[in-house]
Design a protein around this motif. Structure first.
Motif, PDB file in Angstrom:
ATOM      1  N   GLY A 193       0.789  -1.225   0.000  1.00  0.00           N
ATOM      2  CA  GLY A 193       0.000   0.000   0.000  1.00  0.00           C
ATOM      3  C   GLY A 193       0.820   1.274   0.000  1.00  0.00           C
ATOM      4  N   MET A 194       2.134   1.185  -0.107  1.00  0.00           N
ATOM      5  CA  MET A 194       2.973   2.384  -0.113  1.00  0.00           C
ATOM      6  C   MET A 194       2.698   3.218  -1.356  1.00  0.00           C
ATOM      7  N   GLY A 195       2.501   4.519  -1.169  1.00  0.00           N
ATOM      8  CA  GLY A 195       2.250   5.431  -2.268  1.00  0.00           C
ATOM      9  C   GLY A 195       0.788   5.608  -2.617  1.00  0.00           C
ATOM     10  N   SER A 196      -0.101   4.795  -2.035  1.00  0.00           N
ATOM     11  CA  SER A 196      -1.515   4.851  -2.401  1.00  0.00           C
ATOM     12  C   SER A 196      -2.185   6.137  -1.931  1.00  0.00           C
ATOM     13  N   THR A 197      -1.851   6.589  -0.729  1.00  0.00           N
ATOM     14  CA  THR A 197      -2.467   7.817  -0.201  1.00  0.00           C
ATOM     15  C   THR A 197      -2.070   9.024  -1.044  1.00  0.00           C
ATOM     16  N   ARG A 198      -0.799   9.095  -1.378  1.00  0.00           N
ATOM     17  CA  ARG A 198      -0.331  10.207  -2.203  1.00  0.00           C
ATOM     18  C   ARG A 198      -0.972  10.163  -3.587  1.00  0.00           C
ATOM     19  N   LEU A 199      -1.183   8.959  -4.105  1.00  0.00           N
ATOM     20  CA  LEU A 199      -1.805   8.816  -5.423  1.00  0.00           C
ATOM     21  C   LEU A 199      -3.216   9.390  -5.432  1.00  0.00           C
ATOM     22  N   CYS A 200      -4.010   9.073  -4.422  1.00  0.00           N
ATOM     23  CA  CYS A 200      -5.383   9.608  -4.342  1.00  0.00           C
ATOM     24  C   CYS A 200      -5.389  11.125  -4.240  1.00  0.00           C
ATOM     25  N   ARG A 201      -4.491  11.652  -3.427  1.00  0.00           N
ATOM     26  CA  ARG A 201      -4.425  13.106  -3.246  1.00  0.00           C
ATOM     27  C   ARG A 201      -4.044  13.796  -4.554  1.00  0.00           C
ATOM     28  N   LEU A 202      -3.076  13.221  -5.270  1.00  0.00           N
ATOM     29  CA  LEU A 202      -2.635  13.829  -6.523  1.00  0.00           C
ATOM     30  C   LEU A 202      -3.716  13.741  -7.591  1.00  0.00           C
ATOM     31  N   ALA A 203      -4.457  12.627  -7.634  1.00  0.00           N
ATOM     32  CA  ALA A 203      -5.546  12.475  -8.611  1.00  0.00           C
ATOM     33  C   ALA A 203      -6.617  13.535  -8.386  1.00  0.00           C
ATOM     34  N   ARG A 204      -6.954  13.779  -7.112  1.00  0.00           N
ATOM     35  CA  ARG A 204      -7.956  14.809  -6.810  1.00  0.00           C
ATOM     36  C   ARG A 204      -7.459  16.197  -7.182  1.00  0.00           C
ATOM     37  N   GLU A 205      -6.170  16.445  -6.928  1.00  0.00           N
ATOM     38  CA  GLU A 205      -5.615  17.764  -7.226  1.00  0.00           C
ATOM     39  C   GLU A 205      -5.623  18.048  -8.731  1.00  0.00           C
ATOM     40  N   LEU A 206      -5.242  17.040  -9.517  1.00  0.00           N
ATOM     41  CA  LEU A 206      -5.165  17.242 -10.964  1.00  0.00           C
ATOM     42  C   LEU A 206      -6.541  17.460 -11.585  1.00  0.00           C
ATOM     43  N   ALA A 207      -7.561  16.846 -10.979  1.00  0.00           N
ATOM     44  CA  ALA A 207      -8.910  16.951 -11.543  1.00  0.00           C
ATOM     45  C   ALA A 207      -9.796  17.919 -10.764  1.00  0.00           C
ATOM     46  N   ALA A 208      -9.188  18.775  -9.940  1.00  0.00           N
ATOM     47  CA  ALA A 208      -9.973  19.676  -9.088  1.00  0.00           C
ATOM     48  C   ALA A 208     -10.810  20.663  -9.894  1.00  0.00           C
TER      49      ALA A 208
END
Length: 382
Positions: A193-208
């Motif tokens: 699960g390493m990197g999964s939290t950052r991935l979700c945050r970045l996906a939301r930021e890019l599509a904000a």
């Protein structure tokens, strides 16, 4: 059965023969004498020989029958040394291409992939951001040649999964390489699960800005849609399961488990699309195909296990962190690293009653399980 050519050819002032050129039997630069499939090596057991003349060039055709020779019966040259400089890695990469071209072509295109590819192109129109997952050991070989064309200007996040299987130096090199191209990159470990939290945050930021535009039009906000795409068995479904903290998508350590597209909800503001692995109908780069086989990112029916394991042995013999010494320490078999086929033959006799398939699978499994340490099979292009 294999054929070996030996003998002499004229070196006087007369022009070289045009019909047959002996130097083409091996390339000008041959760091490894043996080739995984063709066995260009001192002959094991000579069963018959005959002299023939081609364009005034006398050749001795030696017909070799039977298994590979014992290491002790072959007069080897200097042992293969590890890669000492970065440039040597690119020399090794060209050797992998040479070895791969001698094998039966590695091709794999199950029927469900064609259907998936067609459906995925339609779903891409609905995606706000695309998450492309690649194998961190072979980031270039697990890049679909049509991906850039399919995505166009759509926002993209590149995930290099299995970060635990490469060194921190390799991670830094790849991070720098993709950063120069303006690509957002995340290293992850789908199993832990390493990197999964950052991935979700970045996906939301890019599509904000998606919902900003919807509000300006008087529309209600909706969840951000992110599609997860990539080659088979690079860890797409495992990554989603770690994000959701439950098993929502089928996942297993082999290619072709996921067979259909599936949307799953992550919280109230993110939807993820899990998709089957997509791969080109025909893989033109056979060096990349061999790496896919070594890393188990392509179906087993696509390749001969013994041939692929033989190339892996020849690669490991030249990797500084492994080399012939570590191969000996693990398997207790002497090798100069020049012939993976001989090494597999000896391992088969030692542990598997002569079964070379089992011996080859053992070597591949050890690599895939990280028994040789952190090893990347690719470096960023120069």
């Amino acid at each position: 059965m294999a054929l070996q050519f030996s003998g002499q050819w004229p070196l006087n002032s007369s022009p070289p023969c045009t019909t047959f050129q002996p130097q083409l039997l091996m390339p000008a630069r041959v760091p490894l004498v043996a080739c995984a499939a063709t066995h260009l090596h001192p002959a094991p057991v000579v069963q018959a020989s005959r002299s023939i003349i081609i364009d005034k060039v006398k050749l001795l055709v030696v017909i070799v029958v039977g298994g590979a020779p014992r290491n002790g019966s072959v007069k080897s040259e200097a042992p293969v040394q590890g890669l000492g400089y970065k440039d040597d890695w690119f020399s090794l990469d060209s050797d992998i291409s040479y070895w791969a071209n001698a094998l039966r072509p590695v091709q794999w295109y199950p029927g469900h992939i064609a259907k998936t590819e067609k459906e995925l192109k339609e779903q891409l129109k609905l995606m706000d951001v695309v998450i492309e997952v690649r194998d961190a050991r072979i980031p270039l070989s697990t890049s679909h040649p049509q991906m850039d064309f399919w995505l166009g200007n759509r926002r993209r996040i590149l995930v290099l999964n299995r970060e635990d299987m490469i060194s921190s130096a390799d991670r830094n090199e790849w991070a720098s390489y993709f950063a120069k191209q303006g690509i957002k990159i995340i290293f992850s470990n789908g199993q832990l699960g390493m990197g999964s939290t950052r991935l979700c945050r970045l996906a939301r930021e890019l599509a904000a800005d998606v919902n900003v535009k919807r509000r300006s039009k008087g529309l209600l906000p909706r969840p951000v849609r992110a599609g997860i795409v990539g080659y088979p068995n690079v860890g797409k479904s495992s990554l989603i399961n770690r994000l959701l903290k439950r098993r929502m998508c089928p996942a297993a350590p082999r290619p072709g488990v996921t067979r259909e597209l599936k949307w799953v909800r992550f919280g109230k503001d993110l939807e993820l699309l899990d998709s089957p692995g997509i791969i080109p109908m025909r893989i033109s780069d056979q060096a990349a195909a061999v790496k896919l086989a070594i890393c188990d990112d392509i179906g087993e029916r696509a390749y001969d296990t013994t041939d692929i394991a033989a190339i892996l042995v020849q690669i490991l013999a030249r990797v500084p962190s492994v080399g012939t010494k570590k191969l000996f320490n693990r398997y207790k078999i002497e090798t100069d690293g020049r012939s993976g086929q001989i090494f597999i033959h000896d391992l088969a006799l030692k542990l598997f009653g002569g079964d070379t398939h089992q011996a080859a699978f053992r070597i591949l499994r050890d690599f895939r399980k990280g028994r040789f340490g952190w090893i990347s099979l690719e470096k960023p292009p120069r």
